[in-house]
Scaffold this motif. Sequence first.
Motif, PDB file in Angstrom:
ATOM      1  N   GLY A 281       0.801  -1.206   0.000  1.00 30.07           N
ATOM      2  CA  GLY A 281       0.000   0.000   0.000  1.00 30.07           C
ATOM      3  C   GLY A 281       0.841   1.267   0.000  1.00 30.07           C
ATOM      4  O   GLY A 281       0.335   2.354  -0.290  1.00 30.07           O
ATOM      5  N   ASN A 282       2.118   1.136   0.314  1.00 29.33           N
ATOM      6  CA  ASN A 282       3.043   2.277   0.212  1.00 29.33           C
ATOM      7  C   ASN A 282       3.376   2.489  -1.262  1.00 29.33           C
ATOM      8  O   ASN A 282       3.939   1.620  -1.926  1.00 29.33           O
ATOM      9  N   ARG A 283       3.025   3.659  -1.765  1.00 24.75           N
ATOM     10  CA  ARG A 283       3.165   3.913  -3.194  1.00 24.75           C
ATOM     11  C   ARG A 283       4.587   3.748  -3.691  1.00 24.75           C
ATOM     12  O   ARG A 283       4.834   3.172  -4.757  1.00 24.75           O
ATOM     13  N   THR A 284       5.555   4.242  -2.920  1.00 29.40           N
ATOM     14  CA  THR A 284       6.951   4.156  -3.355  1.00 29.40           C
ATOM     15  C   THR A 284       7.457   2.721  -3.324  1.00 29.40           C
ATOM     16  O   THR A 284       8.240   2.319  -4.182  1.00 29.40           O
ATOM     17  N   VAL A 285       7.031   1.943  -2.332  1.00 27.53           N
ATOM     18  CA  VAL A 285       7.430   0.539  -2.265  1.00 27.53           C
ATOM     19  C   VAL A 285       6.937  -0.210  -3.502  1.00 27.53           C
ATOM     20  O   VAL A 285       7.688  -0.933  -4.164  1.00 27.53           O
TER      21      VAL A 285
END
Length: 597
Positions: A354-358
């Motif tokens: 859910g972390n966009r950068t991940v």
Amino acid sequence: MPDKKDSHEHHHDLIPHLSPNIIHDPSAGTSGIIAGELAANERSLISQANLKSHSYGSIAPSDESTLAAAEENYAIDDPHGGYALPRAQLYTVVSCLFMASYLAALDATVVTTLLSLIASELHAVQNISWIATAYLLSSAAFQPIFGKISDIFGRRALLLGCSLLFGIGCMICVTDSLWWLVFGRFVTGIGGSGLTSIGTMTMSDLIPLRDRGLYQGLANIFFGLGSASGGIVGGLVADTLGWKWVFALQVPLALIVGLAIFFNLKLPAGSPGLGMHGEDIRQKLKRVDFLGSFCLISSLMLFLTAASMGGREIAYSSNSFLGLILSSFVLISAFVYVEAYVSAEPIIPIELLGNRTVLASSLTNWFYTMAVFTTLFYIPIYFTSVMSLTASQNGLRLVPNFLGVSCGSVGAGYYMKRTGKYYKLAVFSGILSILGVVKITLLTPQTPVWQQFILLIPSGLGYAAILTVTLLALIAAAPMKFQACTTSIQYTFRSTGSTLGVSIASAIFSNIVLQQLTRNVNAVVSDPKKAAKIIAKALDSTSYVNDAPEYVKGAIRSSYDAGCKGAFYFALLTIILGFVSSLFMREHKLHTSINRD
């Protein structure tokens, strides 16, 4: 290797020498997985509340007080100029980690020049591929789990264990039994994958984010040297001392790495690399997600086996291939369920996607790795089959790529050290990579020689920079205690990207070549039986074009040209997808201290 068929119909599924084996991803060993820094006293590693409430260190907007409070338990007392160790001790540890990375990369390619020699001596020509495949299978399958395990038991303990496994595996390889050799290679692969991945994590425990990319660039060079020199070292040692010494000589080197780590890697109090505090071995074992690890490793093993042997030992349409793919899908589905609903401390928390950068950095590495490994595999085939270059001429044209990769890695690290920024660098590197692959799709036999030598430099330079950029973006995007979990996700994406990309490209290449050969050869050969034999020989070896009758050489070359171009266009598509994925990464702060001050 299967026997040649009188008819070409079976070659649609089985093209022995052209279908890819598992290609070890050098990026995965060096840039793919970074420090996993988890709370020593927290039983629950992640929750939806933590994910939703944490700012992930973004530059703007951000709540600095919230970020400081979230990570105050991870501060290291009196860091040495921002680093976790005194400089002399730091350089000793980092040098040993570079050596470990070199050894792991070297062992992945050291058998390339020894396969026929070993197989002949052990009377195992039919099973020759397992000597190389065993190392690469275990290396790729086990790497994703090392982050969480090292967070529980500590970096030093895991590095010592992997050094021991690597050395034991090499000792087992000194044998007269094929299957003991295969088993030894499998064990060595587990140790080698741990040395590279945990070594990269350890560097992130020691080095602040602002300088991390520069050290990673240097690590990439050592890994690249290991990959490039494996075949040469293997051949020289085998010619002078015998092939068994290729493995025996690696044992003392692994021992030196282990001893140096034991005496010098003494992380300061508060470092997440120390593992879980105040718990005995039984309590630590209870924290290990054995069920999730089993599902993940088994799924990757089956998937990588299918990808590496599909179209070679196993026909794409066979029940064996379909069974491997189906079983892999079932196991990966079970893994997702276990991580999401069963495991108290998942090896890879699915929620972190859910972390966009991940997610963006993982997809970026996935697609870029597919593209770059496809070009690395099929450009030599183009040079050999279409341009009739010799092996030495082919190899010389690949040497400048190492220069591009080295400059890209170190240059990106230096840029981030000076500026503390990386987003614009990611965009520039992506554009450079796309232009490089576009140039590859335009390759023809009339391409000037000087352009042939620099053909791979733009895409190699851009890819190496992207690896370093996404590495730093990933570390900066996640709180320290979640770093191992997030990077394990990225590592899984990257470790499958090279194999999946080359496998898809191989299927595209095989189908195009078969169709083109069938049409082109039958157009110039009136006898169907004679045409079928020519097609079968052309499918079996790229070098056959040099021995084929003069009147069919043009037909064979044009068929291989079309097949390689199909693979190149696939690479172009995937690198564009990687570039688009990279645009969704956010700019995060690169701290100048290990405490993220």
